[in-house]
Design a protein around this motif. Structure first.
Motif, PDB file in Angstrom:
ATOM      1  N   ARG A  45      36.689  32.387  34.679  1.00 24.31           N
ATOM      2  CA  ARG A  45      36.467  33.841  34.809  1.00 24.31           C
ATOM      3  C   ARG A  45      37.777  34.603  34.618  1.00 24.31           C
ATOM      4  O   ARG A  45      37.834  35.593  33.891  1.00 24.31           O
ATOM      5  N   VAL A  46      38.818  34.133  35.286  1.00 23.32           N
ATOM      6  CA  VAL A  46      40.114  34.822  35.216  1.00 23.32           C
ATOM      7  C   VAL A  46      40.651  34.802  33.788  1.00 23.32           C
ATOM      8  O   VAL A  46      41.110  35.822  33.270  1.00 23.32           O
ATOM      9  N   LEU A  47      40.584  33.661  33.141  1.00 25.22           N
ATOM     10  CA  LEU A  47      41.144  33.569  31.783  1.00 25.22           C
ATOM     11  C   LEU A  47      40.285  34.280  30.751  1.00 25.22           C
ATOM     12  O   LEU A  47      40.810  34.790  29.754  1.00 25.22           O
ATOM     13  N   ALA A  48      38.982  34.372  30.977  1.00 26.42           N
ATOM     14  CA  ALA A  48      38.128  35.129  30.058  1.00 26.42           C
ATOM     15  C   ALA A  48      38.528  36.604  30.077  1.00 26.42           C
ATOM     16  O   ALA A  48      38.552  37.270  29.036  1.00 26.42           O
ATOM     17  N   LYS A  49      38.871  37.116  31.238  1.00 30.99           N
ATOM     18  CA  LYS A  49      39.349  38.498  31.354  1.00 30.99           C
ATOM     19  C   LYS A  49      40.785  38.621  30.833  1.00 30.99           C
ATOM     20  O   LYS A  49      41.135  39.588  30.151  1.00 30.99           O
ATOM     21  N   LEU A  50      41.618  37.631  31.125  1.00 25.97           N
ATOM     22  CA  LEU A  50      43.006  37.667  30.658  1.00 25.97           C
ATOM     23  C   LEU A  50      43.070  37.691  29.125  1.00 25.97           C
ATOM     24  O   LEU A  50      43.918  38.364  28.548  1.00 25.97           O
ATOM     25  N   ARG A  51      42.164  36.991  28.456  1.00 30.91           N
ATOM     26  CA  ARG A  51      42.144  37.008  26.988  1.00 30.91           C
ATOM     27  C   ARG A  51      41.931  38.417  26.452  1.00 30.91           C
ATOM     28  O   ARG A  51      42.520  38.806  25.440  1.00 30.91           O
ATOM     29  N   VAL A  52      41.071  39.195  27.110  1.00 29.40           N
ATOM     30  CA  VAL A  52      40.841  40.577  26.686  1.00 29.40           C
ATOM     31  C   VAL A  52      42.137  41.382  26.857  1.00 29.40           C
ATOM     32  O   VAL A  52      42.550  42.100  25.947  1.00 29.40           O
ATOM     33  N   ASP A  53      42.772  41.245  28.011  1.00 30.07           N
ATOM     34  CA  ASP A  53      44.040  41.956  28.241  1.00 30.07           C
ATOM     35  C   ASP A  53      45.099  41.503  27.235  1.00 30.07           C
ATOM     36  O   ASP A  53      45.865  42.319  26.722  1.00 30.07           O
ATOM     37  N   TYR A  54      45.140  40.213  26.974  1.00 30.69           N
ATOM     38  CA  TYR A  54      46.109  39.656  26.018  1.00 30.69           C
ATOM     39  C   TYR A  54      45.895  40.257  24.627  1.00 30.69           C
ATOM     40  O   TYR A  54      46.851  40.604  23.938  1.00 30.69           O
ATOM     41  N   SER A  55      44.635  40.421  24.244  1.00 33.32           N
ATOM     42  CA  SER A  55      44.349  40.968  22.912  1.00 33.32           C
ATOM     43  C   SER A  55      44.806  42.418  22.785  1.00 33.32           C
ATOM     44  O   SER A  55      45.065  42.897  21.689  1.00 33.32           O
ATOM     45  N   LYS A  56      44.913  43.117  23.918  1.00 33.20           N
ATOM     46  CA  LYS A  56      45.358  44.516  23.905  1.00 33.20           C
ATOM     47  C   LYS A  56      46.870  44.657  24.047  1.00 33.20           C
ATOM     48  O   LYS A  56      47.398  45.759  23.959  1.00 33.20           O
ATOM     49  N   PRO A  61      56.526  40.744  24.799  1.00 37.33           N
ATOM     50  CA  PRO A  61      57.264  39.508  25.065  1.00 37.33           C
ATOM     51  C   PRO A  61      57.031  38.971  26.486  1.00 37.33           C
ATOM     52  O   PRO A  61      57.058  37.763  26.704  1.00 37.33           O
ATOM     53  N   LYS A  62      56.776  39.851  27.460  1.00 34.78           N
ATOM     54  CA  LYS A  62      56.506  39.377  28.817  1.00 34.78           C
ATOM     55  C   LYS A  62      55.174  38.634  28.885  1.00 34.78           C
ATOM     56  O   LYS A  62      55.059  37.616  29.565  1.00 34.78           O
ATOM     57  N   PHE A  63      54.181  39.159  28.181  1.00 34.55           N
ATOM     58  CA  PHE A  63      52.879  38.496  28.166  1.00 34.55           C
ATOM     59  C   PHE A  63      52.995  37.156  27.442  1.00 34.55           C
ATOM     60  O   PHE A  63      52.457  36.135  27.902  1.00 34.55           O
ATOM     61  N   GLU A  64      53.696  37.143  26.336  1.00 37.78           N
ATOM     62  CA  GLU A  64      53.903  35.900  25.590  1.00 37.78           C
ATOM     63  C   GLU A  64      54.630  34.859  26.447  1.00 37.78           C
ATOM     64  O   GLU A  64      54.274  33.684  26.455  1.00 37.78           O
ATOM     65  N   HIS A 108      33.979  39.965  44.382  1.00 34.97           N
ATOM     66  CA  HIS A 108      35.052  40.874  43.968  1.00 34.97           C
ATOM     67  C   HIS A 108      34.714  41.528  42.652  1.00 34.97           C
ATOM     68  O   HIS A 108      33.962  40.992  41.837  1.00 34.97           O
ATOM     69  N   THR A 109      35.261  42.692  42.468  1.00 41.13           N
ATOM     70  CA  THR A 109      35.186  43.393  41.201  1.00 41.13           C
ATOM     71  C   THR A 109      36.434  44.251  41.080  1.00 41.13           C
ATOM     72  O   THR A 109      37.008  44.662  42.083  1.00 41.13           O
ATOM     73  N   SER A 110      36.873  44.465  39.876  1.00 38.67           N
ATOM     74  CA  SER A 110      38.022  45.342  39.678  1.00 38.67           C
ATOM     75  C   SER A 110      37.808  46.135  38.399  1.00 38.67           C
ATOM     76  O   SER A 110      37.107  45.701  37.492  1.00 38.67           O
ATOM     77  N   TYR A 111      38.416  47.276  38.373  1.00 37.48           N
ATOM     78  CA  TYR A 111      38.261  48.174  37.237  1.00 37.48           C
ATOM     79  C   TYR A 111      39.626  48.660  36.789  1.00 37.48           C
ATOM     80  O   TYR A 111      40.500  48.922  37.604  1.00 37.48           O
ATOM     81  N   VAL A 112      39.772  48.804  35.486  1.00 38.79           N
ATOM     82  CA  VAL A 112      40.983  49.366  34.907  1.00 38.79           C
ATOM     83  C   VAL A 112      40.536  50.516  34.006  1.00 38.79           C
ATOM     84  O   VAL A 112      39.658  50.326  33.153  1.00 38.79           O
ATOM     85  N   PRO A 113      41.087  51.700  34.180  1.00 38.43           N
ATOM     86  CA  PRO A 113      40.702  52.812  33.312  1.00 38.43           C
ATOM     87  C   PRO A 113      40.974  52.483  31.841  1.00 38.43           C
ATOM     88  O   PRO A 113      41.915  51.756  31.522  1.00 38.43           O
ATOM     89  N   ASP A 114      40.122  53.001  30.968  1.00 41.55           N
ATOM     90  CA  ASP A 114      40.333  52.812  29.526  1.00 41.55           C
ATOM     91  C   ASP A 114      41.713  53.316  29.129  1.00 41.55           C
ATOM     92  O   ASP A 114      42.264  54.241  29.724  1.00 41.55           O
ATOM     93  N   ASP A 115      42.257  52.686  28.116  1.00 40.04           N
ATOM     94  CA  ASP A 115      43.542  53.066  27.520  1.00 40.04           C
ATOM     95  C   ASP A 115      44.744  52.824  28.434  1.00 40.04           C
ATOM     96  O   ASP A 115      45.813  53.379  28.199  1.00 40.04           O
ATOM     97  N   ILE A 116      44.587  52.029  29.475  1.00 42.53           N
ATOM     98  CA  ILE A 116      45.702  51.657  30.316  1.00 42.53           C
ATOM     99  C   ILE A 116      46.123  50.248  29.881  1.00 42.53           C
ATOM    100  O   ILE A 116      45.336  49.315  29.971  1.00 42.53           O
ATOM    101  N   PRO A 117      47.350  50.081  29.374  1.00 48.10           N
ATOM    102  CA  PRO A 117      47.760  48.751  28.911  1.00 48.10           C
ATOM    103  C   PRO A 117      47.913  47.783  30.060  1.00 48.10           C
ATOM    104  O   PRO A 117      48.191  48.186  31.193  1.00 48.10           O
ATOM    105  N   PRO A 118      47.691  46.478  29.803  1.00 47.55           N
ATOM    106  CA  PRO A 118      47.895  45.497  30.861  1.00 47.55           C
ATOM    107  C   PRO A 118      49.339  45.479  31.318  1.00 47.55           C
ATOM    108  O   PRO A 118      50.256  45.732  30.545  1.00 47.55           O
ATOM    109  N   CYS A 119      49.533  45.196  32.570  1.00 49.32           N
ATOM    110  CA  CYS A 119      50.868  45.139  33.138  1.00 49.32           C
ATOM    111  C   CYS A 119      51.213  43.683  33.428  1.00 49.32           C
ATOM    112  O   CYS A 119      50.512  43.037  34.179  1.00 49.32           O
ATOM    113  N   VAL A 120      52.248  43.182  32.820  1.00 52.30           N
ATOM    114  CA  VAL A 120      52.683  41.815  33.033  1.00 52.30           C
ATOM    115  C   VAL A 120      54.107  41.858  33.537  1.00 52.30           C
ATOM    116  O   VAL A 120      54.946  42.546  32.986  1.00 52.30           O
ATOM    117  N   SER A 121      54.343  41.120  34.610  1.00 55.47           N
ATOM    118  CA  SER A 121      55.725  41.075  35.118  1.00 55.47           C
ATOM    119  C   SER A 121      56.286  39.695  34.977  1.00 55.47           C
ATOM    120  O   SER A 121      55.632  38.753  34.702  1.00 55.47           O
TER     121      SER A 121
END
Length: 121
Positions: A45-56, A61-64, A108-121
């Motif tokens: 479940r986590v990685l299926a969602k992470l793939r969507v964020d990764y595609s955006k 370089p932080k995500f990579e 659990h459920t979480s929402y991210v507003p449209d057009d907000i880029p993923p945040c990777v630290s």
């Protein structure tokens, strides 16, 4: 008295900001993975969602770097990351065995507003 949240969840305030990435914690330092079947369901479940964020994320370089780190450190990540599942929503039941309270399940459920880029630290 300990707060109810800290009874069940980790206290991110005790970690350095660079050590608070939940995906990295789950795949490299999780203490709730005693049930491999449930842990893999959660991982998928986590990685299926992470793939969507990764595609955006474009060529962030932080995500990579995160993907490379997890690929090197976690055989489960390496195997599941290569599957094609994607999921644009983040919802699920997280089941785990708590060291003090035994078997628990949280919806659990979480929402991210449209057009907000993923945040990777």
């Amino acid at each position: 008295m300990e707060s109810p949240q800290l009874l069940f969840f980790r206290d991110y305030g005790t970690s350095l900001p660079s050590e608070r990435n939940l995906v990295e914690i789950l795949f490299t330092r999780s203490t709730y993975n005693e049930d491999p079947v449930e842990f893999e369901k959660m991982a998928r479940r986590v990685l299926a969602k992470l793939r969507v964020d990764y595609s955006k994320s474009g060529d962030d370089p932080k995500f990579e770097a995160l993907i490379r780190r997890l690929d090197n450190l976690s055989p489960l990540f390496r195997r599941v990351w290569r599957t094609p599942e994607i999921n644009v929503r983040s919802y699920g039941i997280h089941r785990f065995k708590h060291p003090r309270y035994g078997a628990l399940a949280f919806e659990h459920t979480s929402y991210v507003p449209d057009d907000i880029p993923p945040c990777v630290s």
